[in-house]
Design a protein around this motif. Structure first.
Motif, PDB file in Angstrom:
ATOM      1  N   SER A  95      57.795 -56.537 104.199  1.00 45.13           N
ATOM      2  CA  SER A  95      57.354 -55.457 103.585  1.00 45.13           C
ATOM      3  C   SER A  95      56.249 -55.769 102.414  1.00 45.13           C
ATOM      4  N   TYR A  99      64.771 -55.355 105.822  1.00 49.90           N
ATOM      5  CA  TYR A  99      64.534 -56.278 107.162  1.00 49.90           C
ATOM      6  C   TYR A  99      65.102 -55.773 108.159  1.00 49.90           C
ATOM      7  N   ASP A 100      64.123 -55.841 109.382  1.00 54.44           N
ATOM      8  CA  ASP A 100      64.495 -55.205 110.603  1.00 54.44           C
ATOM      9  C   ASP A 100      63.786 -56.204 111.740  1.00 54.44           C
ATOM     10  N   LYS A 113      58.011 -47.094 103.182  1.00 57.00           N
ATOM     11  CA  LYS A 113      59.361 -46.824 102.927  1.00 57.00           C
ATOM     12  C   LYS A 113      59.389 -46.458 101.340  1.00 57.00           C
ATOM     13  N   THR A 146      55.186 -50.908 101.965  1.00 55.16           N
ATOM     14  CA  THR A 146      54.637 -50.770 103.271  1.00 55.16           C
ATOM     15  C   THR A 146      55.155 -51.783 104.294  1.00 55.16           C
ATOM     16  N   LEU A 147      55.874 -51.528 105.267  1.00 57.87           N
ATOM     17  CA  LEU A 147      56.530 -52.310 106.076  1.00 57.87           C
ATOM     18  C   LEU A 147      55.636 -53.023 107.185  1.00 57.87           C
ATOM     19  N   GLY A 148      56.495 -53.944 107.853  1.00 61.31           N
ATOM     20  CA  GLY A 148      55.662 -54.881 108.823  1.00 61.31           C
ATOM     21  C   GLY A 148      55.240 -53.809 109.960  1.00 61.31           C
ATOM     22  N   ASN A 149      55.617 -52.597 110.211  1.00 60.24           N
ATOM     23  CA  ASN A 149      55.015 -51.690 111.265  1.00 60.24           C
ATOM     24  C   ASN A 149      53.929 -50.761 110.741  1.00 60.24           C
ATOM     25  N   GLY A 150      53.716 -50.965 109.533  1.00 59.20           N
ATOM     26  CA  GLY A 150      52.809 -50.127 108.859  1.00 59.20           C
ATOM     27  C   GLY A 150      53.391 -48.661 108.415  1.00 59.20           C
ATOM     28  N   LYS A 151      54.878 -48.595 108.619  1.00 62.01           N
ATOM     29  CA  LYS A 151      55.023 -47.287 107.976  1.00 62.01           C
ATOM     30  C   LYS A 151      55.244 -47.466 106.437  1.00 62.01           C
ATOM     31  N   GLU A 211      62.673 -55.926 114.286  1.00 55.03           N
ATOM     32  CA  GLU A 211      61.476 -55.632 115.040  1.00 55.03           C
ATOM     33  C   GLU A 211      60.158 -55.562 114.163  1.00 55.03           C
ATOM     34  N   PHE A 212      60.677 -55.137 112.776  1.00 56.99           N
ATOM     35  CA  PHE A 212      59.424 -54.717 111.813  1.00 56.99           C
ATOM     36  C   PHE A 212      59.906 -55.585 110.526  1.00 56.99           C
TER      37      PHE A 212
END
Length: 78
Positions: free
Chosen positions: A58, A51-52, A21, A14-19, A54-55
């Motif tokens: 994980s 790592y992104d 991967k 689960t990524l920092g933006n809730g999506k 913006e988000f």
């Protein structure tokens, strides 16, 4: 008709933006343990593989093995 079988290890984060991967590994060893999978997932997390700017960040969501069986029909097209 020919039949082939494939195995896939699917590791979900689960990524920092809730999506979510998903990383898929073809033909993992059959003796793979949950502890080994979790260790590999933690390593990917530690390396900040997702790592992104913006988000970033994980969390481990889960993992599973998937077995697919494919039946190929022997059809000749002229």
């Amino acid at each position: 008709m020919s039949t082939t079988t494939a195995h896939i290890l699917a590791m979900e984060f689960t990524l920092g933006n809730g999506k979510t991967k998903t990383i898929r590994v073809s033909n993992p060893k059959s003796t793979l343990t949950a502890a080994e999978v979790e260790s590999a997932m933690n390593t990917l997390n530690d390396l900040q593989a997702f790592y992104d700017f913006e988000f970033f960040g994980s969390n481990l969501k889960g993992a599973k093995t998937i077995q697919t069986v494919t039946n190929k029909f022997d059809i000749v097209i002229n």
